[in-house]
Design a protein around this motif. Structure first.
Motif, short mmCIF file in Angstrom:
data_model
loop_
_atom_site.label_atom_id
_atom_site.label_comp_id
_atom_site.label_asym_id
_atom_site.label_seq_id
_atom_site.Cartn_x
_atom_site.Cartn_y
_atom_site.Cartn_z
N PRO A 217 0.76 -1.20 -0.21
CA PRO A 217 0.10 -0.04 0.06
C PRO A 217 0.92 0.89 -0.04
CG PRO A 217 0.28 -0.95 2.19
CD PRO A 217 0.77 -2.10 1.58
N ASN A 240 -2.99 4.10 -3.31
CA ASN A 240 -2.96 2.79 -2.88
C ASN A 240 -3.54 1.95 -3.71
OD1 ASN A 240 -1.49 2.60 -0.38
ND2 ASN A 240 -3.47 3.22 0.37
N TYR A 272 0.10 -6.97 0.02
CA TYR A 272 -0.81 -5.44 0.32
C TYR A 272 -1.63 -5.78 1.54
CZ TYR A 272 -4.05 -1.22 -0.96
OH TYR A 272 -4.21 -0.03 -1.12
#
Length: 349
Positions: A217, A240, A272
């Motif tokens: 992210p 993101n 992520y």
């Protein structure tokens, strides 16, 4: 200190549990950027280095090896879990030789990406050069062990690939060249094409077990949050979203190549979700802080800006998700490695 020792013991046990296939993986071979560079940039004429204190202060012997962390990287933990050495040596490190590389080697270069323009800007190894060094390594291994044994190692080795963040955060967004050439969707597809060619090249060179790393992210990295000061250092959701979209494209590529290339075992190792969970709920993982890093003020510093004499550097990096404003701590790296390998256990067992 007792709690810290217990944590690392539990982590080691989990790693071994999730990958009980040590005999089938004779070596770990690594390509990528600073997320897995174990010291190749030390030998390059680039400012992007970390072979000085306080980097490496929690590494074996407190040595700053060129890893962008206070200790080990995910690739190091993965090597140890396979029953190999607890570190993956850098190919350009003159202190290692082909005997050391026979069970693992790293060609990664901090600052690189799929796009040659990314590596050119930072004077680091482009992806094509990492492949050229890998070919040199293959020949050295065959000369050292003989063709039959070397070829078996090369075919049964675990190949780790981790890059892509720099293409967006150091190239596409801060500079105009690629944005004039590509929309963000087109640039993603451009990178996916390079990733596909790279994996096919490795396959032709004998690789069969590969892990393709997804993007983190990246809008939640402390450095990016600091640039979002007008919005109280919240994560940059645009970044993101791009990471999530790119990871979906990588997943599609993995499915395609597994169908197209006979005998290929390619998995997407996507950090992520686990990283986002650590960032959003740090206390659930035993962290105190996720929005600032341990090194220096924790807002913008990385590389040479992480001065060993900075009075603001934290005392215990294990309490932080991030070591510097761009890179995770050793503890985070260990947790990410464990999470990814849990998923591998269903693929490779």
């Amino acid at each position: 200190m007792v709690h810290k020792a217990i944590f690392w013991l539990l982590l080691a046990n989990l790693l071994q549990h999730y990958l009980a296939i040590k005999a089938e993986v004779p070596a770990v071979i690594v390509f990528g950027d600073s997320s897995v560079d174990t010291g190749n940039n030390n030998e390059l004429a680039t400012f992007l280095k970390s072979n000085f204190e306080p980097y490496g202060r929690d590494f074996f012997g407190g040595e700053p090896t060129g890893r962008f962390s206070n200790g080990r990287l995910p690739s190091d933990f993965i090597s140890e879990a396979f029953g190999l050495k607890p570190i993956v040596p850098a190919f350009l490190n003159p202190n290692y030789n082909i005997d050391d590389f026979s069970t693992g080697v790293c060609f990664a270069s901090a600052g690189t990406g799929y796009d040659n323009a990314t590596s050119d800007m930072l004077s680091v190894l482009p992806l094509w050069k990492e492949i050229e060094y890998y070919k040199e390594y293959q020949q050295q291994l065959r000369d050292y062990l003989g063709d039959e044994k070397a070829n078996r190692i090369l075919e049964e080795a675990m190949y780790l690939i981790s890059m892509g963040t720099n293409d967006f955060l150091e190239n596409y967004y801060p500079r105009t060249r690629r944005r004039l050439e590509f929309s963000i969707e087109e640039y993603q597809d451009f990178l996916i094409g390079i990733a596909e060619d790279f994996i096919v090249d490795l396959y032709k060179l004998g690789a069969r077990k590969l892990s393709l790393g997804g993007l983190p992210p990246m809008g939640c990295l402390p450095l990016e949050r600091t640039t979002n000061i007008m919005f109280k250092r919240q994560c940059i959701e645009e970044y993101n979203q791009v990471a999530k979209e790119f990871n979906m494209k990588l997943a599609n590529l993995v499915d395609k190549l597994n169908q197209d290339l006979k005998g290929l075992q390619l998995v997407l190792s996507n950090p992520y979700d686990i990283l986002l969970e650590m960032i959003q709920k740090p206390s659930s993982f035993g962290f105190d802080s996720a929005d600032v890093a341990c090194c220096a003020t924790g807002y913008v510093e990385m590389g040479y800006m992480c001065d060993q004499d900075n009075p603001f550097t934290c005392a215990d990096a294990d309490k932080y998700v991030f070591w510097d404003a761009f890179h995770p701590t050793e503890r985070t790296n260990g947790l990410v490695a464990t999470h990814l390998m849990k998923k591998w256990s269903t693929k490779f067992l």
